[in-house]
Design an enzyme around this catalytic site. Sequence first.
Site, PDB file in Angstrom:
ATOM      1  N   LYS A 164       0.784  -1.314   0.030  1.00 52.19           N
ATOM      2  CA  LYS A 164      -0.013   0.017  -0.168  1.00 52.19           C
ATOM      3  C   LYS A 164       0.867   1.369  -0.032  1.00 52.19           C
ATOM      4  CE  LYS A 164      -0.474  -0.440   5.081  1.00 52.19           C
ATOM      5  NZ  LYS A 164      -1.130  -0.776   6.287  1.00 52.19           N
ATOM      6  N   ARG A 207     -10.911   0.168  14.661  1.00 51.27           N
ATOM      7  CA  ARG A 207     -10.926   0.903  13.250  1.00 51.27           C
ATOM      8  C   ARG A 207     -11.744   0.104  12.455  1.00 51.27           C
ATOM      9  NH1 ARG A 207      -4.648   1.559  11.062  1.00 51.27           N
ATOM     10  NH2 ARG A 207      -5.051  -0.746  10.226  1.00 51.27           N
ATOM     11  N   TYR A 248      14.675  30.323   8.830  1.00 51.46           N
ATOM     12  CA  TYR A 248      13.627  31.174   9.131  1.00 51.46           C
ATOM     13  C   TYR A 248      13.302  31.331  10.536  1.00 51.46           C
ATOM     14  CZ  TYR A 248      11.727  30.879   4.472  1.00 51.46           C
ATOM     15  OH  TYR A 248      11.255  30.925   3.130  1.00 51.46           O
ATOM     16  N   MET A 256      10.632  25.058   2.734  1.00 51.48           N
ATOM     17  CA  MET A 256      10.256  23.965   1.766  1.00 51.48           C
ATOM     18  C   MET A 256      11.272  23.215   0.835  1.00 51.48           C
ATOM     19  SD  MET A 256       7.571  25.405  -1.199  1.00 51.48           S
ATOM     20  CE  MET A 256       6.375  26.279  -0.026  1.00 51.48           C
TER      21      MET A 256
HETATM   22  C1  LIG Z   1      -0.198  -1.783   6.875  1.00 53.08           C
HETATM   23  C2  LIG Z   1      -0.749  -3.096   7.248  1.00 53.08           C
HETATM   24  C3  LIG Z   1       0.066  -4.217   7.159  1.00 53.08           C
HETATM   25  C4  LIG Z   1       1.425  -4.057   7.121  1.00 53.08           C
HETATM   26  O1  LIG Z   1       1.954  -3.592   8.489  1.00 53.08           O
HETATM   27  P1  LIG Z   1       3.437  -3.209   8.831  1.00 53.08           P
HETATM   28  O2  LIG Z   1       3.714  -2.938   9.982  1.00 53.08           O
HETATM   29  O3  LIG Z   1       3.958  -2.287   7.924  1.00 53.08           O
HETATM   30  O4  LIG Z   1       4.299  -4.745   8.520  1.00 53.08           O
HETATM   31  C5  LIG Z   1      -0.547  -5.498   7.868  1.00 53.08           C
HETATM   32  N1  LIG Z   1      -2.013  -5.536   7.808  1.00 53.08           N
HETATM   33  C6  LIG Z   1      -2.857  -4.561   7.775  1.00 53.08           C
HETATM   34  C7  LIG Z   1      -4.204  -4.467   7.952  1.00 53.08           C
HETATM   35  C8  LIG Z   1      -2.080  -3.263   7.566  1.00 53.08           C
HETATM   36  O5  LIG Z   1      -3.121  -2.098   7.444  1.00 53.08           O
END
Ligand SMILES: *Cc1c(COP(=O)(O)O)cnc(C)c1O
Length: 356
Positions: free
Chosen positions: A34, A127, A245, A298
């Site tokens: 992802k 969640r 800055y 930036m």
């Molecule tokens: C992001 C995610 C993972 C991977 O988690 P890591 O800590 O990056 O290994 C696995 N399962 C779900 C449901 C996730 O959202």
Amino acid sequence: MTAATLTIDLAALRANWRKLADKAAPAECAAVVKADAYGCGIEPCVRALRAEGARVFFVARLSEGIRARAAAPEAVIYVLDGLTPGSGGALRAAKLRPTLCSMPEIVEWAASGGGPAALHFDTGMNRLGLAPSEAGAALAALGAPPTLVMSHFISSEIAGSPDNARQIEAFEHLRSICENVPLSISNSSGIFLSCKPFFHLVRPGYALYGGNPTPDAPNPMRPVVALDVPILQTRRIEPGDRVGYNGQWTAPRPTRIAVIAAGYADGIPRGASGTGARPGVEVAVGGKRCPIVGRVSMDLIAIDATDAPDDAVTRGASVELLGATVGVDEFGERSGTIGYEILTGLGRRYERVYRD
Ligand SMILES: *Cc1c(COP(=O)(O)O)cnc(C)c1O
């Protein structure tokens, strides 16, 4: 002068997947890709992991699933967002599997034609996910058995956290309800828990990309990401002179400053700044650790390069922000965040180089 360069080591990525797969065997090792494969580029990473033997991938969004599908035509790809309203046709067209998270999703998926899908149960995060008490109703509404039953740890990077045992117990209970269905709960850090909660499939993300899944111990993974940024200008300043800055950093001694071509627009957090109140994140100049001084702006960052070798502090020379000296975990922690946010925030302006 070379531009700021982000180098992704696909050989290290593959070695990291292999290490996790060996550790989790005989459970299968998936790959979480992802957020553009944690900033490393979804297509090249999926292709490299596929070549190393990964057959199951997880993305968050439908759009990421479509990109992963193009890179891996035969792979199993799960979409963690689940079934967003009306997306059943698009998921099926790309042969993507939703990880269904609620009863309305299950009902819509079944009514719109169904197909292979996972069930995602919430065992403590509050969640995404079904309540374990909904398991019976969820299986009945889905009609066909799910291809995977999964949950997600909330504290697996803390080996001694009681949350782990609590969640594993809730997940074990689901095993008895969902007979003959593959189960999965472990992310990267879960793979390093001594109780080995691997079930049938593990889902590492961060550790694949070189992040440390065991924050209280040395990092067992190989670094995947290196970030080298050129010096645009050097200058010498006197004690009492201020930098950046709002003049938030004051030189305590005669100081040589190197100004480099990266900033918060490239994903370097302002939390990496060096001020009177808080030391800046260190970077490597000619192999010597040197702190960021003044506010990250930036497009630019100033570094106190006084102690670096002279030939490394010249216009056009490269400074290593991420790499063998300072990794994503240290950079994140010293910026007041985590390595995950550093990786997934890596900017679009870098020249990207893939090595294998
Ligand atoms: C992001 C995610 C993972 C991977 O988690 P890591 O800590 O990056 O290994 C696995 N399962 C779900 C449901 C996730 O959202």
